[in-house]
Design a protein around this motif. Sequence first.
Motif, PDB file in Angstrom:
ATOM      1  N   SER A  84      -6.445 -64.634 -43.833  1.00 19.15           N
ATOM      2  CA  SER A  84      -7.843 -64.677 -43.385  1.00 19.15           C
ATOM      3  C   SER A  84      -8.150 -66.010 -42.707  1.00 19.15           C
ATOM      4  CB  SER A  84      -8.785 -64.452 -44.575  1.00 19.15           C
ATOM      5  OG  SER A  84      -8.734 -65.532 -45.482  1.00 19.15           O
ATOM      6  N   TYR A  85      -7.608 -67.107 -43.253  1.00 25.37           N
ATOM      7  CA  TYR A  85      -7.801 -68.419 -42.629  1.00 25.37           C
ATOM      8  C   TYR A  85      -7.118 -68.472 -41.268  1.00 25.37           C
ATOM      9  CZ  TYR A  85      -7.581 -73.471 -41.884  1.00 25.37           C
ATOM     10  OH  TYR A  85      -7.689 -74.732 -41.347  1.00 25.37           O
ATOM     11  N   ASP A  86      -5.941 -67.858 -41.168  1.00 26.24           N
ATOM     12  CA  ASP A  86      -5.223 -67.795 -39.888  1.00 26.24           C
ATOM     13  C   ASP A  86      -6.041 -67.039 -38.857  1.00 26.24           C
ATOM     14  OD1 ASP A  86      -2.598 -67.863 -38.247  1.00 26.24           O
ATOM     15  OD2 ASP A  86      -3.074 -65.722 -38.348  1.00 26.24           O
ATOM     16  N   ARG A  87      -6.664 -65.942 -39.256  1.00 29.64           N
ATOM     17  CA  ARG A  87      -7.499 -65.174 -38.322  1.00 29.64           C
ATOM     18  C   ARG A  87      -8.733 -65.972 -37.904  1.00 29.64           C
ATOM     19  NH1 ARG A  87      -5.350 -63.066 -35.237  1.00 29.64           N
ATOM     20  NH2 ARG A  87      -3.836 -64.584 -35.934  1.00 29.64           N
ATOM     21  N   TYR A  88      -9.291 -66.744 -38.826  1.00 32.52           N
ATOM     22  CA  TYR A  88     -10.428 -67.599 -38.501  1.00 32.52           C
ATOM     23  C   TYR A  88     -10.059 -68.594 -37.405  1.00 32.52           C
ATOM     24  CZ  TYR A  88     -12.868 -72.070 -38.942  1.00 32.52           C
ATOM     25  OH  TYR A  88     -13.488 -73.267 -38.673  1.00 32.52           O
ATOM     26  N   LEU A  89      -8.919 -69.253 -37.563  1.00 34.38           N
ATOM     27  CA  LEU A  89      -8.484 -70.230 -36.559  1.00 34.38           C
ATOM     28  C   LEU A  89      -8.220 -69.564 -35.206  1.00 34.38           C
ATOM     29  CD1 LEU A  89      -6.023 -72.559 -38.525  1.00 34.38           C
ATOM     30  CD2 LEU A  89      -8.373 -73.037 -37.855  1.00 34.38           C
ATOM     31  N   ALA A  90      -7.575 -68.387 -35.234  1.00 35.22           N
ATOM     32  CA  ALA A  90      -7.226 -67.706 -33.990  1.00 35.22           C
ATOM     33  C   ALA A  90      -8.457 -67.231 -33.226  1.00 35.22           C
ATOM     34  CB  ALA A  90      -6.309 -66.519 -34.296  1.00 35.22           C
ATOM     35  N   ILE A  91      -9.493 -66.802 -33.955  1.00 36.36           N
ATOM     36  CA  ILE A  91     -10.682 -66.241 -33.308  1.00 36.36           C
ATOM     37  C   ILE A  91     -11.742 -67.305 -33.033  1.00 36.36           C
ATOM     38  CG2 ILE A  91     -12.613 -64.629 -33.638  1.00 36.36           C
ATOM     39  CD1 ILE A  91     -10.614 -62.922 -35.331  1.00 36.36           C
ATOM     40  N   CYS A  92     -11.952 -68.205 -33.980  1.00 34.34           N
ATOM     41  CA  CYS A  92     -13.033 -69.188 -33.848  1.00 34.34           C
ATOM     42  C   CYS A  92     -12.584 -70.502 -33.203  1.00 34.34           C
ATOM     43  CB  CYS A  92     -13.639 -69.483 -35.227  1.00 34.34           C
ATOM     44  SG  CYS A  92     -14.309 -68.025 -36.044  1.00 34.34           S
ATOM     45  N   CYS A  93     -11.307 -70.834 -33.310  1.00 37.41           N
ATOM     46  CA  CYS A  93     -10.795 -72.095 -32.737  1.00 37.41           C
ATOM     47  C   CYS A  93      -9.524 -71.827 -31.940  1.00 37.41           C
ATOM     48  CB  CYS A  93     -10.514 -73.107 -33.842  1.00 37.41           C
ATOM     49  SG  CYS A  93     -11.821 -73.319 -35.048  1.00 37.41           S
ATOM     50  N   PRO A  94      -9.587 -70.979 -30.914  1.00 40.84           N
ATOM     51  CA  PRO A  94      -8.364 -70.585 -30.200  1.00 40.84           C
ATOM     52  C   PRO A  94      -7.662 -71.749 -29.501  1.00 40.84           C
ATOM     53  CG  PRO A  94     -10.324 -69.823 -29.038  1.00 40.84           C
ATOM     54  CD  PRO A  94     -10.785 -70.327 -30.352  1.00 40.84           C
ATOM     55  N   LEU A  95      -8.427 -72.729 -29.008  1.00 48.70           N
ATOM     56  CA  LEU A  95      -7.823 -73.854 -28.297  1.00 48.70           C
ATOM     57  C   LEU A  95      -7.100 -74.809 -29.241  1.00 48.70           C
ATOM     58  CD1 LEU A  95     -10.661 -74.652 -25.720  1.00 48.70           C
ATOM     59  CD2 LEU A  95      -8.625 -73.230 -25.404  1.00 48.70           C
ATOM     60  N   PHE A 172     -11.033 -66.923 -57.797  1.00 48.10           N
ATOM     61  CA  PHE A 172     -12.147 -67.547 -57.086  1.00 48.10           C
ATOM     62  C   PHE A 172     -11.697 -68.573 -56.043  1.00 48.10           C
ATOM     63  CE2 PHE A 172     -14.033 -66.047 -61.093  1.00 48.10           C
ATOM     64  CZ  PHE A 172     -15.060 -65.272 -60.570  1.00 48.10           C
ATOM     65  N   VAL A 173     -10.597 -69.278 -56.299  1.00 49.41           N
ATOM     66  CA  VAL A 173     -10.118 -70.249 -55.302  1.00 49.41           C
ATOM     67  C   VAL A 173      -9.685 -69.554 -54.009  1.00 49.41           C
ATOM     68  CG1 VAL A 173      -8.346 -71.977 -54.793  1.00 49.41           C
ATOM     69  CG2 VAL A 173      -9.521 -72.016 -57.002  1.00 49.41           C
ATOM     70  N   PRO A 174      -8.853 -68.477 -54.047  1.00 44.56           N
ATOM     71  CA  PRO A 174      -8.539 -67.780 -52.796  1.00 44.56           C
ATOM     72  C   PRO A 174      -9.749 -67.122 -52.135  1.00 44.56           C
ATOM     73  CG  PRO A 174      -6.926 -67.237 -54.491  1.00 44.56           C
ATOM     74  CD  PRO A 174      -8.047 -67.964 -55.178  1.00 44.56           C
ATOM     75  N   LEU A 175     -10.771 -66.783 -52.939  1.00 40.62           N
ATOM     76  CA  LEU A 175     -11.963 -66.160 -52.357  1.00 40.62           C
ATOM     77  C   LEU A 175     -12.709 -67.110 -51.422  1.00 40.62           C
ATOM     78  CD1 LEU A 175     -13.723 -63.999 -55.104  1.00 40.62           C
ATOM     79  CD2 LEU A 175     -12.853 -63.237 -52.891  1.00 40.62           C
ATOM     80  N   ILE A 176     -12.583 -68.412 -51.676  1.00 42.43           N
ATOM     81  CA  ILE A 176     -13.305 -69.395 -50.856  1.00 42.43           C
ATOM     82  C   ILE A 176     -12.890 -69.322 -49.391  1.00 42.43           C
ATOM     83  CG2 ILE A 176     -13.724 -71.858 -50.474  1.00 42.43           C
ATOM     84  CD1 ILE A 176     -13.529 -72.213 -53.533  1.00 42.43           C
ATOM     85  N   PRO A 177     -11.574 -69.427 -49.060  1.00 37.00           N
ATOM     86  CA  PRO A 177     -11.201 -69.309 -47.646  1.00 37.00           C
ATOM     87  C   PRO A 177     -11.458 -67.917 -47.071  1.00 37.00           C
ATOM     88  CG  PRO A 177      -9.235 -69.414 -49.030  1.00 37.00           C
ATOM     89  CD  PRO A 177     -10.394 -69.761 -49.896  1.00 37.00           C
ATOM     90  N   ILE A 178     -11.382 -66.873 -47.906  1.00 38.03           N
ATOM     91  CA  ILE A 178     -11.636 -65.520 -47.410  1.00 38.03           C
ATOM     92  C   ILE A 178     -13.096 -65.377 -46.986  1.00 38.03           C
ATOM     93  CG2 ILE A 178     -11.773 -63.083 -48.062  1.00 38.03           C
ATOM     94  CD1 ILE A 178      -9.349 -63.577 -49.899  1.00 38.03           C
ATOM     95  N   ILE A 179     -14.015 -65.770 -47.865  1.00 42.78           N
ATOM     96  CA  ILE A 179     -15.447 -65.653 -47.560  1.00 42.78           C
ATOM     97  C   ILE A 179     -15.823 -66.570 -46.395  1.00 42.78           C
ATOM     98  CG2 ILE A 179     -17.775 -66.053 -48.453  1.00 42.78           C
ATOM     99  CD1 ILE A 179     -16.693 -65.281 -51.226  1.00 42.78           C
ATOM    100  N   PHE A 180     -15.328 -67.813 -46.445  1.00 40.04           N
ATOM    101  CA  PHE A 180     -15.619 -68.766 -45.361  1.00 40.04           C
ATOM    102  C   PHE A 180     -15.130 -68.225 -44.017  1.00 40.04           C
ATOM    103  CE2 PHE A 180     -13.857 -72.100 -42.622  1.00 40.04           C
ATOM    104  CZ  PHE A 180     -14.992 -72.860 -42.368  1.00 40.04           C
ATOM    105  N   SER A 181     -13.890 -67.715 -43.987  1.00 36.21           N
ATOM    106  CA  SER A 181     -13.287 -67.252 -42.736  1.00 36.21           C
ATOM    107  C   SER A 181     -14.069 -66.088 -42.150  1.00 36.21           C
ATOM    108  CB  SER A 181     -11.827 -66.850 -42.975  1.00 36.21           C
ATOM    109  OG  SER A 181     -11.060 -67.947 -43.415  1.00 36.21           O
ATOM    110  N   TYR A 182     -14.418 -65.124 -42.973  1.00 37.25           N
ATOM    111  CA  TYR A 182     -15.098 -63.943 -42.439  1.00 37.25           C
ATOM    112  C   TYR A 182     -16.563 -64.215 -42.104  1.00 37.25           C
ATOM    113  CZ  TYR A 182     -11.183 -60.814 -42.699  1.00 37.25           C
ATOM    114  OH  TYR A 182      -9.973 -60.204 -42.452  1.00 37.25           O
ATOM    115  N   MET A 183     -17.180 -65.174 -42.760  1.00 37.57           N
ATOM    116  CA  MET A 183     -18.524 -65.577 -42.348  1.00 37.57           C
ATOM    117  C   MET A 183     -18.488 -66.199 -40.963  1.00 37.57           C
ATOM    118  SD  MET A 183     -20.242 -67.116 -45.843  1.00 37.57           S
ATOM    119  CE  MET A 183     -21.663 -67.708 -44.933  1.00 37.57           C
ATOM    120  N   LYS A 184     -17.502 -67.067 -40.718  1.00 42.31           N
ATOM    121  CA  LYS A 184     -17.359 -67.705 -39.404  1.00 42.31           C
ATOM    122  C   LYS A 184     -17.004 -66.676 -38.329  1.00 42.31           C
ATOM    123  CE  LYS A 184     -18.182 -72.040 -40.363  1.00 42.31           C
ATOM    124  NZ  LYS A 184     -19.303 -72.781 -39.721  1.00 42.31           N
TER     125      LYS A 184
END
Length: 273
Positions: A84-95, A172-184
């Motif tokens: 999920s974090y990888d998808r966040y970077l690819a979609i929200c920070c492609p450069l 709960f720790v893995p949920l943090i990057p999942i929720i953060f990534s999909y919110m972004k």
Amino acid sequence: MIVFANSFLIGVICMKRSLHEPMYIFLCSLFVNELYGSAGLFPFLLIQLLVSDIHTISAPLCFLQIFCLYTYASIEFCNLALMSYDRYLAICCPLQYNTRMTSNKVALFIAVIWLYSFIEVLITLSLSIRLQLCGNIINKVYCDNYMIVKLACSDTRVNNIYGIIVTILVIFVPLIPIIFSYMKILQICLVGSKETRQKAVSTCTPHLASLLNFCFGSCFEAFKSRSDMTSVPSVLRIILSLYFLICQPLFNPIMYGLRMSKIREICESVFFR
């Protein structure tokens, strides 16, 4: 089927240089974990079904199965969080994607989640092995640490405290990057272009489906272990208890094989050329 599907996709990702990208490396780790989790369940079931009329298992093999299944579940959820974090970077920070998700970082992330899961479960087992048990019957298809602790007639306060800590760390720790990534990602989709939304849908759909499928199976299993399910037919209880150990290893290769265009094209060239 589980062995063939996951092994095939692992081979495809390893052999095709075009798939040597972070997203596919994380997928490869996921498929390896599906094989690992299946190895912790099916050999034991086959031995019980084919060799013995009585479903018994020795204590060392029981703890070995707990280790395999618990590490499988921890690695699966942590791997999905990384994806999920990888998808966040690819979609929200492609450069910045190539500089922030390098091959060395990918290898480090994967090594950390596997090592972390092994250590966490080893500590859990070390606390359970020391317990004095007052029974030897587990009302489950496979060995479960929670059921072992329930059989203990010695003090289990340390096990209960550590269990709460592990629950926080593993869930709960893995949920943090999942929720953060999909919110972004959702924010970007709302204000971004049509192309951005299409990219998000095409790459996030299989991940979300896999995540929801795993969470459903895991939550049901946790709920079932701690509730009175005597009113539910035994066959249905067995099927649902094995859901996340059977359906997830089948669901992931099929979902990603069909939805990820690069993998789908390679599979089509292999089977339909």
